[in-house]
Design a protein around this motif. Structure first.
Motif, PDB file in Angstrom:
ATOM      1  N   GLY A 263     -11.356   8.425  -4.772  1.00 34.71           N
ATOM      2  CA  GLY A 263     -11.650   8.853  -3.420  1.00 34.71           C
ATOM      3  C   GLY A 263     -10.637   8.339  -2.424  1.00 34.71           C
ATOM      4  O   GLY A 263      -9.704   7.596  -2.753  1.00 34.71           O
ATOM      5  N   ARG A 264     -10.828   8.749  -1.194  1.00 33.69           N
ATOM      6  CA  ARG A 264      -9.953   8.341  -0.102  1.00 33.69           C
ATOM      7  C   ARG A 264     -10.044   6.843   0.101  1.00 33.69           C
ATOM      8  O   ARG A 264     -11.130   6.257   0.122  1.00 33.69           O
ATOM      9  CB  ARG A 264     -10.383   9.081   1.164  1.00 33.69           C
TER      10      ARG A 264
ATOM     11  N   ILE B 289       0.857  -1.184   0.000  1.00 31.94           N
ATOM     12  CA  ILE B 289       0.000   0.000   0.000  1.00 31.94           C
ATOM     13  C   ILE B 289       0.891   1.231   0.000  1.00 31.94           C
ATOM     14  O   ILE B 289       1.728   1.393   0.894  1.00 31.94           O
ATOM     15  CB  ILE B 289      -0.933   0.029   1.229  1.00 31.94           C
ATOM     16  N   SER B 290       0.720   2.107  -0.981  1.00 28.13           N
ATOM     17  CA  SER B 290       1.572   3.293  -1.057  1.00 28.13           C
ATOM     18  C   SER B 290       0.784   4.486  -1.547  1.00 28.13           C
ATOM     19  O   SER B 290      -0.303   4.367  -2.111  1.00 28.13           O
ATOM     20  CB  SER B 290       2.763   3.039  -1.993  1.00 28.13           C
TER      21      SER B 290
ATOM     22  N   PRO C 115       0.104  11.103   7.433  1.00 28.77           N
ATOM     23  CA  PRO C 115      -1.360  11.004   7.599  1.00 28.77           C
ATOM     24  C   PRO C 115      -1.953   9.823   6.836  1.00 28.77           C
ATOM     25  O   PRO C 115      -2.908   9.196   7.305  1.00 28.77           O
ATOM     26  CB  PRO C 115      -1.869  12.339   7.056  1.00 28.77           C
ATOM     27  N   PHE C 116      -1.407   9.522   5.668  1.00 31.70           N
ATOM     28  CA  PHE C 116      -1.886   8.375   4.888  1.00 31.70           C
ATOM     29  C   PHE C 116      -1.623   7.073   5.628  1.00 31.70           C
ATOM     30  O   PHE C 116      -2.513   6.219   5.753  1.00 31.70           O
ATOM     31  CB  PHE C 116      -1.198   8.369   3.518  1.00 31.70           C
ATOM     32  N   MET C 117      -0.411   6.910   6.146  1.00 30.58           N
ATOM     33  CA  MET C 117      -0.086   5.667   6.855  1.00 30.58           C
ATOM     34  C   MET C 117      -0.882   5.537   8.147  1.00 30.58           C
ATOM     35  O   MET C 117      -1.278   4.434   8.520  1.00 30.58           O
ATOM     36  CB  MET C 117       1.420   5.593   7.124  1.00 30.58           C
TER      37      MET C 117
ATOM     38  N   SER D  82       8.356   5.600   6.300  1.00 31.74           N
ATOM     39  CA  SER D  82       8.011   6.955   5.907  1.00 31.74           C
ATOM     40  C   SER D  82       9.005   7.447   4.881  1.00 31.74           C
ATOM     41  O   SER D  82      10.216   7.303   5.073  1.00 31.74           O
ATOM     42  CB  SER D  82       8.034   7.883   7.128  1.00 31.74           C
ATOM     43  N   PHE D  83       8.518   8.022   3.779  1.00 36.63           N
ATOM     44  CA  PHE D  83       9.487   8.556   2.832  1.00 36.63           C
ATOM     45  C   PHE D  83      10.119   9.835   3.348  1.00 36.63           C
ATOM     46  O   PHE D  83      11.061  10.358   2.766  1.00 36.63           O
ATOM     47  CB  PHE D  83       8.901   8.732   1.424  1.00 36.63           C
TER      48      PHE D  83
END
Length: 358
Positions: free
Chosen positions: A200-201, A127-128, A226-228, A249-250
């Motif tokens: 969408g989200r 998941i990215s 926030p995505f992770m 985290s990138f």
């Protein structure tokens, strides 16, 4: 025609030797892949998913920036990083504007613990979001080159279809092996162009469609914080075994297990007691953290209009005036509404004492 002769007696590259940029490949707007070789002909040995630190000669003095390696060690004669400029980028902006073939820069590494080599499994879920795709691209390329019968569901989120990094390459891989399934979701489609993927989200409903057997998979996640966090909240709410969840985290890749941050995520506890006060009705009800505000209201004989009951339709939106809730929704409420104190009763768990306007 000049041919580059392979040096079969070369040693593995060490960071005592600079890297020479040999190619720059545009990927999307403000995103490019920089391909490096060792001037000595040394080859590169690393784990797919690891990172390298580049010493960049920006105006005002060198800065060191860490980038995940987007190439695979199965192709050891070069090493690549794929970078996307952010609003406050200094090093990355310099690379995009000034780093060209023939230039040499100092580098350190490779290092890092984010690799599926360290967590072998029969099935994976990648998941990215954004440039967080890079370590997962490295792992996917390794699996492709090894001709392994690896089962990977690769989920990637982007703002628009044109901003899906490595889309063409991933689709080429997926078109030739049955074990790689691609799932793209975007915030909005391109004007005047049809988009038939997810939009969408990312939420638990999407996940169930993208990878129905997600509970059986080893999860690797990379993207903005926030995505992770949203991915972790979603997986916890779905009962996923978080021992099988791994993230990078990138913005701040982790070099060793000792440096890995402790993920202190909220998980409602069935043994922990909570309380909801319905201010307009004058009712206060005790409950557990695992109860939703909607369930507590129904037990107290109160009616909160609701529809889907899993955070999608937004029918049960109410205002919270005090306390904290843990809400994992599926897109039925905006960030602006949340900032103003609104919650969805069907997917909000009271954490301690909470007051709502019902």
């Amino acid at each position: 025609m000049v041919r580059r002769r392979l040096n079969w007696t070369a040693e593995p590259w060490s960071d005592d030797e600079p890297l020479e940029c040999v190619m720059v490949v545009p990927e999307t707007r403000d995103t490019s892949t920089f391909i490096f070789r060792a001037p000595s002909g040394a080859w590169f040995d690393y784990e797919p998913g690891q990172f390298v630190t580049l010493d960049l000669p920006v105006p005002g003095g060198n800065v060191q920036r860490t980038y995940t390696i987007s190439s695979s060690p199965s192709r050891p004669l070069s090493i690549s990083v794929t970078v996307k400029a952010q609003a406050a980028s200094i090093g990355t902006r310099w690379m995009l504007d000034h780093l060209r073939p023939g230039m040499r820069i100092k580098a350190f590494g490779p290092a890092g613990i984010f690799s599926f080599h360290r967590h072998p499994a029969r099935k994976y879920l990648f998941i990215s979001a954004g440039s967080g795709v890079t370590p997962l691209m490295s792992m996917t390329t390794w699996a492709w080159d090894q001709a392994q019968d690896t089962d990977i569901v690769f989920v990637h989120a982007a703002r628009r279809p044109s901003e899906i990094i490595f889309r063409d390459r991933l689709e080429q891989f997926a078109a030739r092996v049955p074990g790689l399934q691609l799932r793209f979701t975007v915030e909005e489609p391109e004007p005047f162009r049809t988009w038939t993927g997810y939009q969408g989200r990312m939420n638990s409903l999407m996940l169930g469609l993208m990878a129905p057997d997600y509970l059986e998979r080893e999860v690797f996640c990379c993207g903005p914080e926030p995505f992770m966090q949203a991915v972790r909240d979603m997986l916890i709410a779905l009962g996923f075994d978080m021992e099988r969840y791994h993230q990078e985290s990138f913005g701040a890749p982790v070099a060793t297990e000792a440096e890995a941050p402790v993920l202190d995520d909220v998980a409602p506890d069935d043994e922990a007691r909570a309380q909801v006060t319905f201010a307009a009705s004058g009712v206060t009800a005790a409950c557990a953290e695992t109860d939703t505000v909607l369930a507590v209201a129904k037990r107290a004989g109160l009616n909160i209009p609701s529809g889907c009951t899993f955070g999608l339709c937004g029918t049960c939106r109410i205002r919270k005036t005090a306390g904290e809730v843990h809400m994992v929704h599926n897109g039925g409420i905006s960030d602006e509404d949340i900032a103003e104190g609104w919650i969805l009763a069907c997917c909000s768990n009271p954490m301690g004492r909470v007051t709502v306007e019902v």
